[in-house]
Design a protein around this motif. Structure first.
Motif, mmCIF file in Angstrom:
data_model
loop_
_atom_site.group_PDB
_atom_site.id
_atom_site.type_symbol
_atom_site.label_atom_id
_atom_site.label_comp_id
_atom_site.label_asym_id
_atom_site.label_seq_id
_atom_site.Cartn_x
_atom_site.Cartn_y
_atom_site.Cartn_z
ATOM 1 N N LYS A 178 33.818 41.951 50.721
ATOM 2 C CA LYS A 178 34.208 40.314 50.076
ATOM 3 C C LYS A 178 34.817 40.818 49.354
ATOM 4 C CE LYS A 178 31.291 37.581 52.354
ATOM 5 N NZ LYS A 178 30.291 36.711 53.449
ATOM 6 N N LYS A 179 36.043 41.754 48.073
ATOM 7 C CA LYS A 179 36.188 42.204 47.670
ATOM 8 C C LYS A 179 37.902 42.059 47.213
ATOM 9 C CE LYS A 179 32.843 44.586 46.005
ATOM 10 N NZ LYS A 179 32.081 43.993 44.812
ATOM 11 N N SER A 180 38.747 41.487 46.317
ATOM 12 C CA SER A 180 39.571 41.209 45.937
ATOM 13 C C SER A 180 40.954 41.697 45.894
ATOM 14 C CB SER A 180 40.238 39.664 44.461
ATOM 15 O OG SER A 180 39.652 40.664 43.636
ATOM 16 N N GLU A 181 41.930 41.575 46.404
ATOM 17 C CA GLU A 181 42.961 42.908 45.882
ATOM 18 C C GLU A 181 43.273 43.168 44.951
ATOM 19 O OE1 GLU A 181 45.449 42.971 48.297
ATOM 20 O OE2 GLU A 181 44.969 42.677 49.514
ATOM 21 N N ASP A 182 42.628 42.696 44.008
ATOM 22 C CA ASP A 182 42.596 43.528 42.297
ATOM 23 C C ASP A 182 41.780 44.595 42.278
ATOM 24 O OD1 ASP A 182 44.092 40.767 40.654
ATOM 25 O OD2 ASP A 182 43.033 40.236 42.201
ATOM 26 N N PHE A 183 40.640 43.680 43.515
ATOM 27 C CA PHE A 183 39.386 45.453 43.318
ATOM 28 C C PHE A 183 40.165 46.378 44.115
ATOM 29 C CE2 PHE A 183 36.029 47.341 44.287
ATOM 30 C CZ PHE A 183 35.036 46.902 43.717
ATOM 31 N N VAL A 184 41.085 46.245 45.103
ATOM 32 C CA VAL A 184 42.042 47.391 46.106
ATOM 33 C C VAL A 184 43.037 47.859 45.278
ATOM 34 C CG1 VAL A 184 42.462 47.913 47.932
ATOM 35 C CG2 VAL A 184 41.580 45.893 48.556
ATOM 36 N N ASP A 185 43.977 46.883 44.374
ATOM 37 C CA ASP A 185 44.262 47.743 43.309
ATOM 38 C C ASP A 185 43.915 48.800 42.395
ATOM 39 O OD1 ASP A 185 46.866 47.590 42.467
ATOM 40 O OD2 ASP A 185 46.715 47.232 41.199
ATOM 41 N N VAL A 186 42.887 47.829 41.644
ATOM 42 C CA VAL A 186 42.320 49.057 40.527
ATOM 43 C C VAL A 186 41.639 50.368 41.553
ATOM 44 C CG1 VAL A 186 40.116 49.081 39.466
ATOM 45 C CG2 VAL A 186 41.383 47.222 38.918
ATOM 46 N N VAL A 187 41.044 50.142 42.098
ATOM 47 C CA VAL A 187 40.253 51.292 42.986
ATOM 48 C C VAL A 187 41.090 52.237 43.262
ATOM 49 C CG1 VAL A 187 38.016 52.044 44.370
ATOM 50 C CG2 VAL A 187 38.149 49.744 43.443
ATOM 51 N N GLY A 188 42.191 51.870 44.246
ATOM 52 C CA GLY A 188 43.323 52.925 44.653
ATOM 53 C C GLY A 188 44.310 53.552 44.055
ATOM 54 N N THR A 189 44.769 52.186 42.697
ATOM 55 C CA THR A 189 45.982 52.875 42.580
ATOM 56 C C THR A 189 45.469 53.314 41.094
ATOM 57 O OG1 THR A 189 46.746 51.202 42.869
ATOM 58 C CG2 THR A 189 47.655 52.164 41.018
ATOM 59 N N TYR A 190 43.972 52.910 40.412
ATOM 60 C CA TYR A 190 43.815 53.311 38.923
ATOM 61 C C TYR A 190 42.883 54.541 39.322
ATOM 62 C CZ TYR A 190 47.021 49.782 37.275
ATOM 63 O OH TYR A 190 47.811 48.978 37.050
ATOM 64 N N LEU A 191 42.276 54.786 39.634
ATOM 65 C CA LEU A 191 40.894 55.132 40.183
ATOM 66 C C LEU A 191 41.088 56.053 40.833
ATOM 67 C CD1 LEU A 191 37.649 53.005 39.945
ATOM 68 C CD2 LEU A 191 38.910 54.056 37.757
ATOM 69 N N LEU A 192 41.302 56.082 42.059
ATOM 70 C CA LEU A 192 41.591 57.532 42.998
ATOM 71 C C LEU A 192 42.890 57.700 43.159
ATOM 72 C CD1 LEU A 192 39.416 55.765 46.272
ATOM 73 C CD2 LEU A 192 38.531 57.690 44.323
ATOM 74 N N GLY A 193 43.617 57.010 42.888
ATOM 75 C CA GLY A 193 45.312 57.383 42.264
ATOM 76 C C GLY A 193 46.045 57.377 43.985
ATOM 77 N N LEU A 194 45.887 55.930 44.287
ATOM 78 C CA LEU A 194 46.405 56.262 46.165
ATOM 79 C C LEU A 194 47.492 54.938 45.605
ATOM 80 C CD1 LEU A 194 43.220 55.491 48.532
ATOM 81 C CD2 LEU A 194 44.608 57.784 48.278
ATOM 82 N N PRO A 195 48.673 55.347 46.251
ATOM 83 C CA PRO A 195 49.442 54.602 46.448
ATOM 84 C C PRO A 195 49.268 53.817 47.220
ATOM 85 C CG PRO A 195 50.166 55.858 49.017
ATOM 86 C CD PRO A 195 49.087 56.100 47.712
#
Length: 1140
Positions: free
Chosen positions: A675-692
């Protein structure tokens, strides 16, 4: 190729339903029977129900046989002629091993004449013909040869690529009387083959274009025949004994068109044949036939033409028996050839991932059943461990064989039923590593593995009535070549695999090899995970027995507990060079072995903290999380492996989407589940893990997650994906450099984990005296923290030093002279790394000699030459540096400035200033110099990964980035210690200037490289530029990630630059807000502005953290600095005052 349908059953016309069922069953039995030897088919047919253990012991199934015809295979029906010979009756009794034997052969041993038939020309043919004509050419030639085997009453035991083994097995395993006749038949068969089919012209091709040829080897003696595997998914029939070695040696010496026989075979031929004098009594194999010429003639020739071909007739009265027989036979058939509905497996050219595995064991039989049963049990364990790992990754076992190469298993991905998206990255290479590790961990069996990816012929090879599913092609040959390479460290792969997996895996470069079917030398590589390269490879382990026992006793207790209540934490602390990493590596290896002995699995996750990453959020957990997501994304997104509608040609390339997208999609689903938001996905994926970002993702403009949310999420993912393991090991090295958020994750894992063993290594450091570790130490003193253990490593003892010398000399410890041991112990002070370097230097200089009993100082060596060689480690390292060329020392200085680990492109960026041909020459020179340092074990190539920067290709022809590191931090410190400050500053400035344009990619700061850039500007006293970039990083952390604490730490680190200026010279005098007044008066107006804004930024971050007291303090300090500095009058931009 067509398989004739034979009426195997007496049909019950009154029962149409049974008629239909029996037709299907008989067709399957007949089809599978063509894939197995006669002796095995006869054994399975004798008692299929007993083998499956579904009927009472001693109760024969309702099966009738007609044994009137000869043993020659004329159809599948004839394979089931009843005989007490061949493979004897089986029971399901198991030997002692980790896995039960699928069948136990009461009569294991058989006298046999063995013929190895090797064909040449297939590789060339595969480059000239399309699939259908290639299949026809291969199988037509195989059929001609196999018909000769059948004509001479032989049995094709096994195919081995473009070769096969045929045998003449005597009925009575205890008598050798008929072995002479069997040897004669094998010799006549081989001679007939080379006479009729040497220099075979393929229809449609001229002899200049391609020829197929054959040569043979013959051996005789006692062999053991048995089955390994299981009763559910896969089995293999194996045979081993001296005849296998004999035929391999004989076949190797035979040229095309020749038949060679072992001395043992020739000796038996002399009993039944007139043999040429020049080949009798030879100690080596000799040629006994060449094309149309034979060097032996039977004294009483058998008239094989008089044998009347008759088809055996038999009947089943129970469909249950037929079902059992079908299942038993299918276990020996390759999964791709088991598909129902067709008696022909369509040949294809497909892109195949091929794995050749050679366990390093010697497969001998002694004739002593008790001894041999242990060998059979080990071979069965090897088979089952391999199957288990292949099943986990959904791959296929192509074959298990014992031949001239030893014990060899062949596994594949890419045939029907085993093709997947990202097959090489997500299936093939991980399975290769998993099999290698499983054999070592579970069975203590080391192996040599070769793996390749490329086009290969996939389909049935052989004759009409005897064939097997096979994979043929240059890439398959290359995999075998890599497996047997003398330089193989464990696993070697080809360049195609490296190119497809370099983002996830790390590779070491090895010398190229010559391979069949390749015009040029083939580059080869050793794969390791990205995390693995940061750990030293354990080449030997001595000492630290007490410390290791403490670690293992904790693990044993955890494994014994059915439901562990909480995690265990062990901290190993010691100075650099004391062997922390070596102890940890040995512990992890032992832990996995202990877990395997308890039928449990230990999942190990490793990470290394780096000095340059102390200010990067979750730095040590980034790669761990990525590996977890990559590992489990395939389980979530499972793809239909039935690809029968897709042609092989459509599978040669990797799918268009990358593993990053799979990880991002898995992360998206995880966030949704939690139950995490799209913003959460963006922060974790893009800025912490470096995923596209996902293409379908809408831009999110909501609130970013809090640091506590991120910490909780990282810990939750780790525990979620690691919960399936029986024991989870998290090993982290150099935790004195771990970032603050990773510390919080570690603390949370210790609280929540249950089957989790945390192993951390650290140097003695003031950072560990406070915070989390300090709390654990206090609780331990109060006896409230039984889950925490701290181990401090002491220097080696004299006996440990002796063991270290013995390891280097490859001798027993008692073979080392006491004087040598005492000298090395006294010189090194018991420091393992220093002792190791001393030993290396002594061996290199040949200062020891063997007197027949011990290694001692060389007699001609003067006492002064070894009594006072080196007073400390630094002196020894400096001596080795001085022996190197000046250009090599200069390059090492550049590398030391770049960091403990660096890329080849970074070195070239600094060193190469020319263009065109001159630049290429400089790059080659750098390559050569780096190789020189690698030989000296100063630098090591730790791998090659996908380039991080979007710069010109300065790596290799495939664009993969090579990574190097110092073999030990002591080497880097030594090199830095030889450099003048001005030289260091010049190099740091040069690096910073060239890095500056590469830190921002797509308008986003890459923190890892931005932090490095700040370090380089700081090291060359360019405080203004370092401060500007520190502010940018702080804004990135605070505004995009809400990581105000980390933003504050980056800015405070930059402020400290000015505070430390002149600190050593001015211990007294006026200080303003922690700055010496001389510093404030000497800085430029631009620096003053930057320093003021850094204070304001820190104040803002404290405010965001609800810390008004510290926020007010930094605002006030900014005001004081601006008031007291003499540079304030020259400020051009006074907006800093308005901001304040």
């Amino acid at each position: 190729m067509a398989i004739s349908s034979i009426n195997m059953l007496n049909q019950d016309e009154d029962d149409p339903k049974r008629y239909s069922e029996s037709c299907v069953l008989r067709f399957s039995i007949e089809r599978f029977g063509c894939h197995i030897p006669m002796c095995l088919a006869r054994e399975l047919g004798d008692n299929p129900m007993k083998i499956e253990n579904k009927m009472r012991t001693g109760h024969r199934p309702n099966l009738e046989w007609d044994n009137s015809s000869p043993r020659r295979r004329l159809s599948v029906g004839s394979m089931f002629s009843h005989s007490n010979g061949g493979c004897s009756n089986l029971s399901n009794a198991s030997m002692r091993g980790q896995f039960a034997m699928p069948m136990h052969t009461d009569n294991l041993y058989h006298f046999s004449a063995l013929l190895l038939v090797d064909i040449s020309g297939f590789t060339r043919l595969s480059t000239l013909l399309d699939v259908d004509p290639l299949s026809n050419a291969i199988n037509t030639y195989f059929d001609l040869l196999i018909r000769e085997v059948e004509f001479f009453d032989g049995d094709v035991l096994k195919f081995a690529g473009d070769a096969f083994f045929a045998a003449w097995i005597e009925k009575d395993a205890d008598e050798i009387d008929d072995l002479e006749d069997a040897t004669t038949k094998a010799a006549l068969c081989g001679a007939s083959m080379v006479e009729k089919f040497s220099g075979y012209e393929v229809p449609g091709l001229t002899s200049d274009e391609a020829l197929l040829d054959v040569h043979c080897g013959i051996g005789v003696g006692q062999i053991a025949i048995f089955s390994v595997g299981n009763n559910e998914t896969r089995r293999e029939m194996l045979f081993l004994g001296k005849p296998v070695d004999q035929v391999a040696e004989a076949e190797t010496m035979a040229k095309n068109g020749e038949v060679a026989a072992s001395p043992e075979a020739i000796a038996l031929l002399t009993e039944t044949c007139d043999v040429a004098d020049n080949i009798i009594d030879s100690e080596n194999p000799r040629v006994i036939a060449y094309r149309g010429e034979r060097y032996f003639e039977p004294l009483e020739p058998d008239d094989f033409d008089d044998i009347v071909s008759q088809q055996q007739q038999f009947s089943y009265k129970s469909s249950k028996v037929m079902q059992s027989l079908k299942h038993q036979m299918s276990l020996y058939v390759h999964p791709a050839a088991r598909l129902e509905g067709s008696n022909v497996v369509n040949a294809e050219i497909r892109s195949v991932f091929t794995i050749f595995i050679k366990p390093e064991i010697i497969p001998n039989i002694t004739g002593d059943r008790a001894v041999d049963d242990k060998m059979l049990s080990l071979l069965n364990d090897i088979m089952n461990v391999t199957i288990k790992e292949l099943d986990r990754f959904k791959g296929h076992l192509r074959q298990f064989i014992i031949d001239d190469k030893g014990v060899v298993l062949i596994a594949t991905f890419g045939q029907r039923g085993a093709t997947f998206p990202q097959m090489v990255t997500e299936k093939g290479l991980p399975a290769t590593i998993a099999i290698y590790e499983a054999l070592m961990i579970e069975l203590d069996v080391r192996a040599k593995v070769g793996a390749t990816f490329g086009k290969a012929y996939c389909g049935v090879v052989g004759g009409v009535k005897r064939h097997e599913f096979a994979i043929l092609g240059p890439s398959v040959n290359l995999a075998a070549r890599l497996m047997t390479s003398k330089d193989n460290p464990g696993i070697l792969v080809d360049n195609t695999i490296r190119q497809k997996t370099c983002k996830r895996f790390d590779f070491l470069t090895y010398a190229p090899v010559k391979a069949k079917g390749y015009a040029d030398l083939v580059p080869v590589f050793e794969p390791r995970s990205l995390i693995e390269r940061q750990w030293n490879v354990l080449e030997g382990f001595v000492g630290r027995e007490n410390e290791l026992n403490i670690l293992l006793s904790i693990v044993k207790q955890m494994i014994k507990e059915r439901n562990p209540t909480r995690a265990q934490f062990v901290l190993i602390d010691a100075h650099s060079g004391y062997g922390k990493s070596c102890l940890a590596m040995q512990a992890m290896y032992s832990i996995r072995r202990i877990a395997a002995s308890h039928k449990k699995e230990a999942q190990v996750y490793k990470g290394v903290c780096e000095d340059s990453e102390q200010l990067i959020p979750f730095a040590v957990f980034r790669n761990i999380l990525l590996s977890l997501l990559m590992k489990h994304s395939d389980d979530q997104y499972d793809y239909d492996s039935d690809i029968s509608s897709v042609s092989g040609d459509g599978l040669d390339a990797e799918p268009t989407f990358m593993s990053d997208n799979l990880c991002r999609a898995r992360l998206h689903d995880l966030c949704k589940e939690m139950k995490k938001s799209e913003d959460f996905v963006d922060v974790v994926g893009t800025y912490l893990l470096g995923l596209p970002s996902l293409p379908s993702k809408d831009s999110a403009n909501g609130k970013a997650p809090s640091p506590n949310d991120l910490v909780d999420f990282v810990a939750s993912i780790f525990l979620k994906y690691s919960v399936n393991g029986n024991l989870i090991v998290l090993a982290l090295d150099d935790i004195q450099w771990m970032d603050s958020l990773s510390w919080e994750v570690l603390e949370l894992l210790l609280k929540r984990g249950k089957n989790l063993f945390i192993l951390c290594m650290s140097r003695p450091n003031a950072v560990l005296q406070k915070g989390f570790i300090n709390r654990l130490r206090k609780e331990k003193k109060k006896k409230k923290a039984s889950y925490f253990t701290e181990i401090s490593l002491l220097p080696f003892t004299e006996n440990d030093t002796r063991d270290l010398i013995a390891l280097a000399l490859d001798c027993e410890a008692q073979c080392v002279d006491d004087e040598v041991t005492k000298y090395l112990y006294d010189q090194s002070g018991g420091m393992p790394y220093f002792a190791q370097e001393l030993i290396t230097n002594i061996v290199k200089k040949d200062m020891l000699e063997w007197n027949g009993d011990i290694f001692q100082w060389r007699c001609k060596l003067k006492a002064s030459e070894h009594k006072n060689m080196y007073t400390d480690l630094n002196e020894l390292l400096l001596f080795r540096l001085d022996e190197m060329k000046s250009e090599t020392r200069i390059l090492l200085q550049v590398c030391a400035v770049l960091g403990f680990e660096f890329s080849l492109s970074e070195v070239i960026l600094v060193q190469c200033k020319s263009k065109g041909k001159l630049r290429n020459k400089q790059i080659r020179k750098i390559h050569d110099l780096l190789k020189e340092t690698d030989k000296e074990r100063i630098l090591v190539e730790s791998g090659s990964v996908e380039p991080d920067f979007q710069n010109e290709k300065t790596t290799d022809s495939e664009g993969a980035e090579k990574i190097f590191r110092f073999s030990h931090a002591i080497w880097r410190n030594c090199v830095l210690g030889t450099m003048l400050k001005e030289r260091k500053c010049d190099l740091h400035r040069s690096v910073a200037k060239k890095m500056e344009n590469q830190v921002i990619v797509e308008d986003k700061i890459e923190p890892r490289f931005a932090i490095k850039l700040v370090h380089h500007w700081k090291a060359c006293d360019e405080f203004l530029k370092a401060g500007i970039w520190a502010r940018k990083i702080g804004v990135h952390y605070s505004s995009r990630l809400l990581l105000h604490q980390q933003a504050k730490e980056v800015c405070l680190n930059a402020i400290q630059m000015w505070k430390e200026k002149l600190l050593t010279k001015a211990q007294s005098g006026e200080f303003v807000a922690g700055f010496h007044i001389e510093v404030l008066n000497s800085i430029s107006p631009e620096e003053l502005e930057c320093l003021g804004r850094l204070h304001i930024d820190v104040g803002k971050y404290y405010s965001n953290m609800m810390d008004g007291t510290n926020a007010h303090l930094f605002y006030r300090n900014c005001e004081l600095i601006l008031e007291k500095s003499s540079s304030v009058a020259d400020l051009k931009n006074r907006t800093v005052f308005f901001t304040l």
